[in-house]
Design a protein around this motif. Structure first.
Motif, PDB file in Angstrom:
ATOM      1  N   MET A 189     -21.686 -17.128  96.559  1.00  0.00           N
ATOM      2  CA  MET A 189     -22.493 -18.294  96.221  1.00  0.00           C
ATOM      3  C   MET A 189     -23.212 -18.765  97.473  1.00  0.00           C
ATOM      4  O   MET A 189     -22.569 -19.048  98.492  1.00  0.00           O
ATOM      5  N   THR A 190     -24.530 -18.845  97.412  1.00  0.00           N
ATOM      6  CA  THR A 190     -25.323 -19.298  98.556  1.00  0.00           C
ATOM      7  C   THR A 190     -26.190 -20.481  98.154  1.00  0.00           C
ATOM      8  O   THR A 190     -26.369 -20.772  96.971  1.00  0.00           O
ATOM      9  N   ASN A 191     -26.729 -21.156  99.174  1.00  0.00           N
ATOM     10  CA  ASN A 191     -27.593 -22.312  98.957  1.00  0.00           C
ATOM     11  C   ASN A 191     -26.973 -23.276  97.941  1.00  0.00           C
ATOM     12  O   ASN A 191     -27.623 -23.706  96.981  1.00  0.00           O
ATOM     13  N   LEU A 192     -25.733 -23.604  98.172  1.00  0.00           N
ATOM     14  CA  LEU A 192     -24.994 -24.437  97.228  1.00  0.00           C
ATOM     15  C   LEU A 192     -25.539 -25.852  97.177  1.00  0.00           C
ATOM     16  O   LEU A 192     -26.015 -26.395  98.187  1.00  0.00           O
ATOM     17  N   LYS A 193     -25.479 -26.432  95.981  1.00  0.00           N
ATOM     18  CA  LYS A 193     -25.986 -27.773  95.735  1.00  0.00           C
ATOM     19  C   LYS A 193     -24.863 -28.657  95.223  1.00  0.00           C
ATOM     20  O   LYS A 193     -23.883 -28.167  94.666  1.00  0.00           O
ATOM     21  N   PRO A 194     -25.005 -29.968  95.362  1.00  0.00           N
ATOM     22  CA  PRO A 194     -23.960 -30.865  94.834  1.00  0.00           C
ATOM     23  C   PRO A 194     -23.658 -30.633  93.349  1.00  0.00           C
ATOM     24  O   PRO A 194     -22.510 -30.775  92.925  1.00  0.00           O
ATOM     25  N   ASP A 195     -24.669 -30.254  92.577  1.00  0.00           N
ATOM     26  CA  ASP A 195     -24.448 -29.993  91.139  1.00  0.00           C
ATOM     27  C   ASP A 195     -23.553 -28.771  90.901  1.00  0.00           C
ATOM     28  O   ASP A 195     -23.064 -28.578  89.784  1.00  0.00           O
ATOM     29  N   ASP A 196     -23.337 -27.964  91.926  1.00  0.00           N
ATOM     30  CA  ASP A 196     -22.446 -26.808  91.785  1.00  0.00           C
ATOM     31  C   ASP A 196     -20.977 -27.227  91.866  1.00  0.00           C
ATOM     32  O   ASP A 196     -20.086 -26.413  91.616  1.00  0.00           O
ATOM     33  N   THR A 197     -20.721 -28.463  92.196  1.00  0.00           N
ATOM     34  CA  THR A 197     -19.353 -28.945  92.305  1.00  0.00           C
ATOM     35  C   THR A 197     -18.638 -28.855  90.964  1.00  0.00           C
ATOM     36  O   THR A 197     -19.175 -29.268  89.931  1.00  0.00           O
ATOM     37  N   GLY A 198     -17.420 -28.302  90.995  1.00  0.00           N
ATOM     38  CA  GLY A 198     -16.643 -28.189  89.775  1.00  0.00           C
ATOM     39  C   GLY A 198     -15.510 -27.201  89.952  1.00  0.00           C
ATOM     40  O   GLY A 198     -15.307 -26.648  91.033  1.00  0.00           O
ATOM     41  N   ILE A 199     -14.784 -26.995  88.860  1.00  0.00           N
ATOM     42  CA  ILE A 199     -13.707 -26.001  88.858  1.00  0.00           C
ATOM     43  C   ILE A 199     -14.249 -24.715  88.245  1.00  0.00           C
ATOM     44  O   ILE A 199     -14.732 -24.714  87.108  1.00  0.00           O
ATOM     45  N   TYR A 200     -14.180 -23.657  89.017  1.00  0.00           N
ATOM     46  CA  TYR A 200     -14.644 -22.339  88.582  1.00  0.00           C
ATOM     47  C   TYR A 200     -13.415 -21.508  88.227  1.00  0.00           C
ATOM     48  O   TYR A 200     -12.508 -21.344  89.053  1.00  0.00           O
ATOM     49  N   THR A 201     -13.411 -20.986  87.015  1.00  0.00           N
ATOM     50  CA  THR A 201     -12.275 -20.216  86.549  1.00  0.00           C
ATOM     51  C   THR A 201     -12.710 -18.807  86.201  1.00  0.00           C
ATOM     52  O   THR A 201     -13.714 -18.615  85.502  1.00  0.00           O
ATOM     53  N   CYS A 202     -11.936 -17.852  86.688  1.00  0.00           N
ATOM     54  CA  CYS A 202     -12.197 -16.454  86.368  1.00  0.00           C
ATOM     55  C   CYS A 202     -11.751 -16.167  84.943  1.00  0.00           C
ATOM     56  O   CYS A 202     -10.671 -16.602  84.526  1.00  0.00           O
ATOM     57  N   GLY A 203     -12.588 -15.462  84.200  1.00  0.00           N
ATOM     58  CA  GLY A 203     -12.241 -15.101  82.835  1.00  0.00           C
ATOM     59  C   GLY A 203     -12.637 -13.661  82.553  1.00  0.00           C
ATOM     60  O   GLY A 203     -13.661 -13.191  83.053  1.00  0.00           O
ATOM     61  N   ALA A 204     -11.837 -12.973  81.765  1.00  0.00           N
ATOM     62  CA  ALA A 204     -12.122 -11.588  81.402  1.00  0.00           C
ATOM     63  C   ALA A 204     -12.011 -11.421  79.897  1.00  0.00           C
ATOM     64  O   ALA A 204     -11.155 -12.034  79.258  1.00  0.00           O
ATOM     65  N   ALA A 205     -12.910 -10.614  79.352  1.00  0.00           N
ATOM     66  CA  ALA A 205     -12.969 -10.411  77.907  1.00  0.00           C
ATOM     67  C   ALA A 205     -12.737  -8.945  77.569  1.00  0.00           C
ATOM     68  O   ALA A 205     -13.150  -8.050  78.316  1.00  0.00           O
ATOM     69  N   ASN A 206     -12.127  -8.695  76.421  1.00  0.00           N
ATOM     70  CA  ASN A 206     -11.942  -7.329  75.923  1.00  0.00           C
ATOM     71  C   ASN A 206     -13.232  -6.810  75.301  1.00  0.00           C
ATOM     72  O   ASN A 206     -13.206  -6.199  74.226  1.00  0.00           O
ATOM     73  N   SER A 207     -14.328  -7.075  75.933  1.00  0.00           N
ATOM     74  CA  SER A 207     -15.642  -6.629  75.508  1.00  0.00           C
ATOM     75  C   SER A 207     -16.480  -6.502  76.766  1.00  0.00           C
ATOM     76  O   SER A 207     -16.423  -7.386  77.625  1.00  0.00           O
ATOM     77  N   ASP A 208     -17.210  -5.433  76.886  1.00  0.00           N
ATOM     78  CA  ASP A 208     -18.028  -5.275  78.087  1.00  0.00           C
ATOM     79  C   ASP A 208     -19.496  -5.566  77.812  1.00  0.00           C
ATOM     80  O   ASP A 208     -20.367  -5.228  78.609  1.00  0.00           O
ATOM     81  N   TYR A 209     -19.754  -6.223  76.657  1.00  0.00           N
ATOM     82  CA  TYR A 209     -21.151  -6.533  76.356  1.00  0.00           C
ATOM     83  C   TYR A 209     -21.586  -7.761  77.122  1.00  0.00           C
ATOM     84  O   TYR A 209     -21.128  -8.880  76.854  1.00  0.00           O
TER      85      TYR A 209
END
Length: 124
Positions: free
Chosen positions: A83-103
Motif C-alpha cells: 500500500m502506497t500513498n496512503l490517505k486518512p480514508d484508508d484507515t480501518g481494519i483490513y482482513t485477509c479472506g480466501a474463497a473456494n473460487s478463483d474467479y
C-alpha cells in the motif's frame, strides 16, 4: 480448509506506505482467490483487492487502483498487499479472506475463510 494469518499494518502518516501479508496454510484448494477486505462500522463489506492463485488475475477497488499492489507467492504460501500513498480514508481494519473460487472479475469472490484482521491507521 485454509488457515489464514494476517500480519503488517500499523500507524503511518499520509503519503506513507505499508505492507500487509497473509500467510495461508492447510488444505490448499486447487483453485482459490485471496485478498483483503474492509468492513467499516455501518458500511458494507468492501473487497479492497484480491488475486487468483491460479492465473494471477487481480481486482482493485476504485480507491486502491494506482496505489496498492497485490501479489501471491504460492511457493511460500504468502499473499502480500503493498500500500502506497496512503490517505486518512484508508484507515480501518483490513482482513485477509480466501474463497473456494478463483474467479476474480469486477469484484472479489466472497471469502470462505478469514484471517484475524490488521489495523491500518493513517494519521499525521
Amino acid at each position: 480448509q485454509l488457515h489464514l494469518v494476517d500480519s503488517g499494518g500499523g500507524l503511518v502518516q499520509p503519503g506513507g506506505s505499508l505492507r500487509l501479508s497473509c500467510a495461508y496454510s492447510g488444505s490448499t484448494p486447487d483453485y482459490f482467490a485471496i485478498g483483503w477486505f474492509r468492513r467499516d462500522p455501518g458500511k458494507e463489506l468492501e473487497g479492497v483487492s484480491c488475486i487468483s492463485a491460479r492465473n494471477r488475475r487481480t481486482f482493485y477497488s476504485d480507491s486502491a487502483k494506482g496505489r496498492f499492489t497485490i501479489s501471491i507467492d504460492n511457493a511460500r504460501n504468502m499473499m502480500t498487499l503493498q500500500m502506497t500513498n496512503l490517505k486518512p480514508d484508508d484507515t480501518g481494519i483490513y482482513t485477509c479472506g480466501a474463497a473456494n473460487s478463483d474467479y476474480v472479475g469486477t469484484g472479489c469472490p466472497l471469502p470462505d475463510y478469514w484471517g484475524q484482521g490488521a489495523q491500518v491507521t493513517v494519521s499525521p
